[in-house]
Design an enzyme around this catalytic site. Structure first.
Site, PDB file in Angstrom:
ATOM      1  N   LYS A 292      23.699  43.104 -16.361  1.00 43.61           N
ATOM      2  CA  LYS A 292      23.960  44.461 -16.852  1.00 43.61           C
ATOM      3  C   LYS A 292      22.936  45.406 -16.220  1.00 43.61           C
ATOM      4  O   LYS A 292      21.759  45.364 -16.555  1.00 43.61           O
ATOM      5  CB  LYS A 292      23.846  44.541 -18.370  1.00 43.61           C
TER       6      LYS A 292
ATOM      7  N   ALA B 268      21.220  49.204 -15.435  1.00 40.77           N
ATOM      8  CA  ALA B 268      20.974  50.384 -16.271  1.00 40.77           C
ATOM      9  C   ALA B 268      22.148  51.355 -16.155  1.00 40.77           C
ATOM     10  O   ALA B 268      22.747  51.505 -15.080  1.00 40.77           O
ATOM     11  CB  ALA B 268      19.685  51.066 -15.818  1.00 40.77           C
TER      12      ALA B 268
ATOM     13  N   GLU C 298       9.695  41.322 -17.546  1.00 38.35           N
ATOM     14  CA  GLU C 298       8.854  42.253 -16.774  1.00 38.35           C
ATOM     15  C   GLU C 298       8.843  43.546 -17.561  1.00 38.35           C
ATOM     16  O   GLU C 298       9.791  44.327 -17.502  1.00 38.35           O
ATOM     17  CB  GLU C 298       9.460  42.492 -15.391  1.00 38.35           C
TER      18      GLU C 298
ATOM     19  N   CYS D  17       6.562  50.351 -12.919  1.00 41.59           N
ATOM     20  CA  CYS D  17       5.766  49.734 -13.982  1.00 41.59           C
ATOM     21  C   CYS D  17       4.364  49.375 -13.489  1.00 41.59           C
ATOM     22  O   CYS D  17       3.482  49.106 -14.288  1.00 41.59           O
ATOM     23  CB  CYS D  17       6.489  48.533 -14.574  1.00 41.59           C
TER      24      CYS D  17
ATOM     25  N   GLU E 109       2.133  54.283 -21.634  1.00 39.82           N
ATOM     26  CA  GLU E 109       2.628  54.341 -20.255  1.00 39.82           C
ATOM     27  C   GLU E 109       3.236  55.730 -20.042  1.00 39.82           C
ATOM     28  O   GLU E 109       4.102  56.155 -20.809  1.00 39.82           O
ATOM     29  CB  GLU E 109       3.680  53.239 -20.059  1.00 39.82           C
TER      30      GLU E 109
HETATM   31  P1  ADP Z   1      13.840  52.579 -19.918  1.00 37.04           P
HETATM   32  O1  ADP Z   1      13.111  53.291 -21.016  1.00 37.04           O
HETATM   33  O2  ADP Z   1      13.088  52.449 -18.671  1.00 37.04           O
HETATM   34  O3  ADP Z   1      15.265  53.034 -19.727  1.00 37.04           O
HETATM   35  P2  ADP Z   1      14.829  50.304 -21.351  1.00 37.04           P
HETATM   36  O4  ADP Z   1      14.084  49.101 -21.750  1.00 37.04           O
HETATM   37  O5  ADP Z   1      15.379  51.189 -22.413  1.00 37.04           O
HETATM   38  O6  ADP Z   1      13.864  51.080 -20.383  1.00 37.04           O
HETATM   39  O7  ADP Z   1      16.025  49.924 -20.389  1.00 37.04           O
HETATM   40  C1  ADP Z   1      16.008  48.875 -19.458  1.00 37.04           C
HETATM   41  C2  ADP Z   1      17.340  48.140 -19.513  1.00 37.04           C
HETATM   42  O8  ADP Z   1      17.507  47.627 -20.831  1.00 37.04           O
HETATM   43  C3  ADP Z   1      18.555  49.025 -19.235  1.00 37.04           C
HETATM   44  O9  ADP Z   1      19.520  48.269 -18.509  1.00 37.04           O
HETATM   45  C4  ADP Z   1      19.059  49.327 -20.631  1.00 37.04           C
HETATM   46  O10 ADP Z   1      20.442  49.624 -20.660  1.00 37.04           O
HETATM   47  C5  ADP Z   1      18.780  48.007 -21.322  1.00 37.04           C
HETATM   48  N1  ADP Z   1      18.714  48.066 -22.794  1.00 37.04           N
HETATM   49  C6  ADP Z   1      18.261  49.068 -23.570  1.00 37.04           C
HETATM   50  N2  ADP Z   1      18.376  48.740 -24.881  1.00 37.04           N
HETATM   51  C7  ADP Z   1      18.932  47.486 -24.935  1.00 37.04           C
HETATM   52  C8  ADP Z   1      19.304  46.579 -25.976  1.00 37.04           C
HETATM   53  N3  ADP Z   1      19.143  46.889 -27.260  1.00 37.04           N
HETATM   54  N4  ADP Z   1      19.843  45.384 -25.631  1.00 37.04           N
HETATM   55  C9  ADP Z   1      20.008  45.054 -24.340  1.00 37.04           C
HETATM   56  N5  ADP Z   1      19.676  45.856 -23.315  1.00 37.04           N
HETATM   57  C10 ADP Z   1      19.140  47.059 -23.592  1.00 37.04           C
END
Ligand code: ADP
Length: 487
Positions: free
Chosen positions: A181, A183, A257, A291, A388
């Protein structure tokens, strides 16, 4: 469609499941926009738990044959994928700059960097060796390494290409299937990548890409599905912790990570020009959105004023703007919301007494732009020390002794990358060993590549990506007791 490509068929908007391009079962889509212009780029299929389950089942089926192939056959195929990535660098970079905002030069660089992981693991995948353990005369212990099983991957938007290839490369090389999946901000880069993998001849089902606006639903299926044996994630620490909790129910292996809070420690005896140049790259690369970006510049009192002057003078030369324009040195941050969060941290520092040397405001272009910023008179109570920043803001802290620098560097729950500038060999060893980080750059901040083990300690995560160690995250160790050898 507003993205102009040499090969327009690389622009995909459906999900790729079991070797086929498909719409979401619900018919739902989500919009992808250009952060520099706000322009609508595409509507992409938004899949849910059902499609994720099907992708996982397809992965399991495809893996049965894939893992039985000679490693060389798998690796030859990865080499073809690598070559296709290089051949299509310009289009992949164009897609990336459009959806992510980084400059075209940075995007081209990332395509090369991303492709290098496929090449590396195409080579390293042939070297999955085991061991023979001497034992009693009638027995030997044999240790073999086997693919962990179907891998689920969740990746972020800051490196829309490389964060995928450093997971898909080792997983596929050792014989796993992977469901990914990407972003929601940057799905087009991921879909173009899997299109190229398909063109390279990767068998159906081995690599499915699941774009979705509903990350929790897809992540929920990935972490609860018993067929998935490993979850690999790059993203924020809170989401990483949530995924680890979800994985506990089925005792899945995880690689995480997560966030960082990197210090750049500059000692009085450092080469000033080298330290300034290194800190600039570490801080402002990808507009501060990596990061391992420098989060805190820790500068010793004797060199502090000279450092700030040179550093700020260099920042004054930056030109923020649309990444497609040649004069642009730094693009926008990913969203308006991200720009607002960065500004809130700067305001917190200013309210607590920080001095803005340069920047300190949202970009004049508005939207997702934020001015490259340098702050002094900062302290360890401010959000810019503790959190961060993930944006183009450099707080420069002052310290007097080596001991104090080490204490400040370690005063964080994070432990990903740290950098130090000094000409003293004894100090290099002392400080490198005393700071709790997974990676330390000594007189160097461009530390990442496919040949090194990238990863963090503490709440920055676990597992390593790249290098020979990067294979281990996708392998299980099996012990076979060979007995009865005295017959
Ligand atoms: P950022 O703040 O850098 O967007 P996130 O950790 O929110 O960092 O996002 C990184 C990835 O995690 C993205 O692919 C996002 O869609 C996914 N993500 C965010 N929330 C969830 C969740 N509850 N379960 C699975 N994946 C998630």
């Amino acid at each position: 469609m507003t993205i102009k490509l040499n090969d327009p068929t690389l622009l995909k908007t459906q999900a790729f499941i079991d070797g086929k391009w498909v719409d979401a079962d619900s018919g739902e889509t989500f919009a992808v926009t250009n952060p520099a212009t706000g322009e609508h780029l595409a509507d992409v299929a938004s899949v849910g738990a059902g499609e994720t389950r099907r992708a996982i089942e397809a992965g399991e089926q495809a893996m049965a044959d894939w893992k039985a192939l000679p490693p060389k056959t798998r690796c030859d195929l990865l080499e073809k994928w690598y070559q296709l990535m290089l051949d299509n660098t310009e289009d992949l970079a164009t897609i990336m700059t459009a959806e992510q905002g980084k400059t075209l030069a940075e995007s081209r660089g990332e395509v090369g960097y991303g492709a290098s992981f496929i090449k590396w693991f195409a080579e390293e995948g042939k070297r999955v060796y085991g061991d023979i353990i001497p034992s009693t005369p009638d027995r030997r212990g044999v240790v073999i390494k086997q693919p962990v099983g179907v891998v689920a991957a969740i990746t972020p938007w800051n490196f829309p290409n490389a964060m995928i290839t450093r997971k898909a490369g080792p997983a596929l090389a050792v014989g796993c299937a992977i469901v990914l999946k990407p972003a929601a901000e940057t799905p087009l880069s991921a879909l173009a990548l899997v299109e190229l993998a398909d063109r390279a001849g990767l068998p159906a089902g081995l690599f499915s890409v699941l774009p979705s606006a509903n990350a929790a639903e897809v992540g929920g299926e990935m972490t609860s599905n018993t067929t998935v044996k490993k979850v690999t994630f790059t993203g924020s620490t809170p989401v990483g912790k949530l995924l680890m909790k979800q994985c506990a129910d089925t005792v899945k292996r995880t690689s995480m990570e997560l966030g960082g809070n990197a210090p750049v420690i500059v000692f009085d005896d450092a080469d000033l020009d080298q330290a300034v140049a290194g800190a600039l790259v570490a801080k402002y690369r990808n507009s501060g959105q990596t990061c391992i970006c420098a989060n805190r510049l820790l500068v010793q009192e004797g060199i502090y004023d000279a450092f700030v002057e040179k550093f700020a003078a260099a920042v004054a030369e930056f030109r923020i703007g649309n990444g497609f324009e040649a004069a642009t040195t730094h693009g926008p941050v990913i969203t308006e919301k991200a720009a607002a969060e960065i500004h809130a941290k700067v305001q917190n520092a200013v309210e607590e007494g920080a001095t803005v040397i340069i920047g300190g405001q949202p970009g004049e272009q508005g939207g997702s732009f934020y001015q490259p910023t340098v702050l002094t008179d900062v302290n360890d109570q401010m959000r810019v020390f503790r959190e961060e920043i993930f944006g183009p803001v450099a707080p420069v802290f002052k310290f007097s002794t080596e001991q104090e620098a080490v204490r400040m560097a370690n005063d964080t729950e994070f432990g990903l990358a740290a950098y130090l500038y000094t000409e003293n060999l004894g100090r290099i060893w002392r400080v490198s060993e005393a700071i709790d980080y997974g990676m330390v750059g000594v007189n160097e901040t461009a530390i990442s590549s496919e040949i090194i083990p990238f990863g963090g300690v503490k709440e920055s995560g676990q597992g390593r990506e790249g290098s020979k160690y990067g294979l281990d995250d996708y392998l299980e160790t099996k012990y076979i007791c060979m007995g009865g050898l005295n017959r």
